[in-house]
Design a protein around this motif. Structure first.
Motif, short mmCIF file in Angstrom:
data_model
loop_
_atom_site.label_atom_id
_atom_site.label_comp_id
_atom_site.label_asym_id
_atom_site.label_seq_id
_atom_site.Cartn_x
_atom_site.Cartn_y
_atom_site.Cartn_z
N LEU A 4 0.83 -1.14 0.01
CA LEU A 4 0.11 0.09 -0.07
C LEU A 4 0.95 1.27 -0.01
N ALA A 5 2.08 1.21 0.62
CA ALA A 5 2.92 2.46 0.72
C ALA A 5 3.67 2.56 -0.64
N SER A 6 3.80 1.47 -1.54
CA SER A 6 4.53 1.48 -2.86
C SER A 6 3.57 2.08 -3.55
N TYR A 7 2.37 1.71 -3.52
CA TYR A 7 1.31 2.39 -4.27
C TYR A 7 1.13 3.98 -4.08
N ALA A 8 1.20 4.23 -2.63
CA ALA A 8 0.93 5.69 -2.27
C ALA A 8 2.17 6.61 -2.83
N VAL A 9 3.27 6.06 -2.83
CA VAL A 9 4.69 6.55 -3.47
C VAL A 9 4.26 6.92 -4.94
N ALA A 10 3.78 5.76 -5.60
CA ALA A 10 3.59 6.02 -6.95
C ALA A 10 2.61 7.04 -7.34
N LEU A 11 1.59 7.00 -6.55
CA LEU A 11 0.59 8.16 -6.64
C LEU A 11 1.19 9.68 -6.49
N TYR B 7 4.41 1.67 -9.16
CA TYR B 7 3.14 0.70 -9.40
C TYR B 7 3.76 -0.60 -9.55
N ARG B 8 4.97 -0.82 -10.41
CA ARG B 8 5.40 -2.13 -10.63
C ARG B 8 5.54 -2.91 -9.40
N LYS B 9 6.39 -2.28 -8.53
CA LYS B 9 6.83 -2.92 -7.27
C LYS B 9 5.29 -3.40 -6.55
N ALA B 10 4.58 -2.37 -6.29
CA ALA B 10 3.14 -2.55 -5.47
C ALA B 10 2.41 -3.61 -6.15
N ALA B 11 2.56 -3.91 -7.63
CA ALA B 11 1.80 -4.65 -8.53
C ALA B 11 2.41 -6.23 -8.18
N ILE B 12 3.54 -6.28 -8.27
CA ILE B 12 4.25 -7.47 -8.01
C ILE B 12 3.91 -8.08 -6.52
N SER C 253 -3.85 -4.65 -6.05
CA SER C 253 -4.71 -4.62 -7.29
C SER C 253 -4.91 -3.26 -8.12
N GLY C 254 -5.11 -2.26 -7.01
CA GLY C 254 -5.05 -0.83 -7.64
C GLY C 254 -3.77 -0.43 -8.57
N ALA C 255 -2.56 -0.85 -7.83
CA ALA C 255 -1.26 -0.76 -8.56
C ALA C 255 -1.20 -1.70 -9.97
N GLN C 256 -1.89 -2.61 -9.92
CA GLN C 256 -2.05 -3.47 -11.14
C GLN C 256 -2.74 -2.92 -12.38
N TYR C 257 -3.76 -2.20 -11.91
CA TYR C 257 -4.75 -1.51 -12.73
C TYR C 257 -4.05 -0.28 -13.40
N ASN C 258 -3.36 0.51 -12.45
CA ASN C 258 -2.73 1.81 -12.99
C ASN C 258 -1.63 1.40 -13.63
N LEU C 259 -0.78 0.33 -13.53
CA LEU C 259 0.43 -0.08 -14.38
C LEU C 259 -0.20 -0.40 -15.87
N GLY C 260 -1.37 -1.25 -15.90
CA GLY C 260 -1.90 -1.35 -17.14
C GLY C 260 -2.20 -0.19 -17.73
#
Length: 98
Positions: A41-48, A67-72, A76-83
């Motif tokens: 969730l923090a990796s996702y927050a950093v991406a945002l 986003y890639r780090k959080a997706a791995i 799920s939000g990171a997976q979507y945003n990475l896509g």
């Protein structure tokens, strides 16, 4: 080192100005500390933060990496945003086949 969830929560407090003065740079610092310990969730927050330019200059390439780090890590939000980044060619070469 520290509690990754507590670090993430402190980052969120700084981002929202909840109990502390709003400070995007401090929010990003605490999100990074949490992300460095593997909290998705923090990796996702950093991406945002990189995507929106909150506490840091906008940087789509860095957003994609986070986003890639959080997706791995299964976020799920990171997976979507990475896509979406791949679809639109933001921060990475456009690839609609993925």
């Amino acid at each position: 080192v520290g509690d990754s969830i507590a670090q993430y929560n402190l980052g969120t407090s700084y981002k929202k100005g909840s109990g502390v003065d709003k400070d995007f740079k401090q929010a990003l610092e605490w999100y990074r500390k949490s992300a460095d310990q593997g909290y998705s969730l923090a990796s996702y927050a950093v991406a945002l933060c990189y995507e929106k330019g909150e506490g840091v200059e906008k940087d789509w390439q860095q957003a994609v990496e986070c986003y890639r780090k959080a997706a791995i890590q299964g976020h799920s939000g990171a997976q979507y945003n990475l896509g979406v980044c791949y679809q639109n060619g933001r921060g990475i070469e456009r690839d609609v086949k993925l």
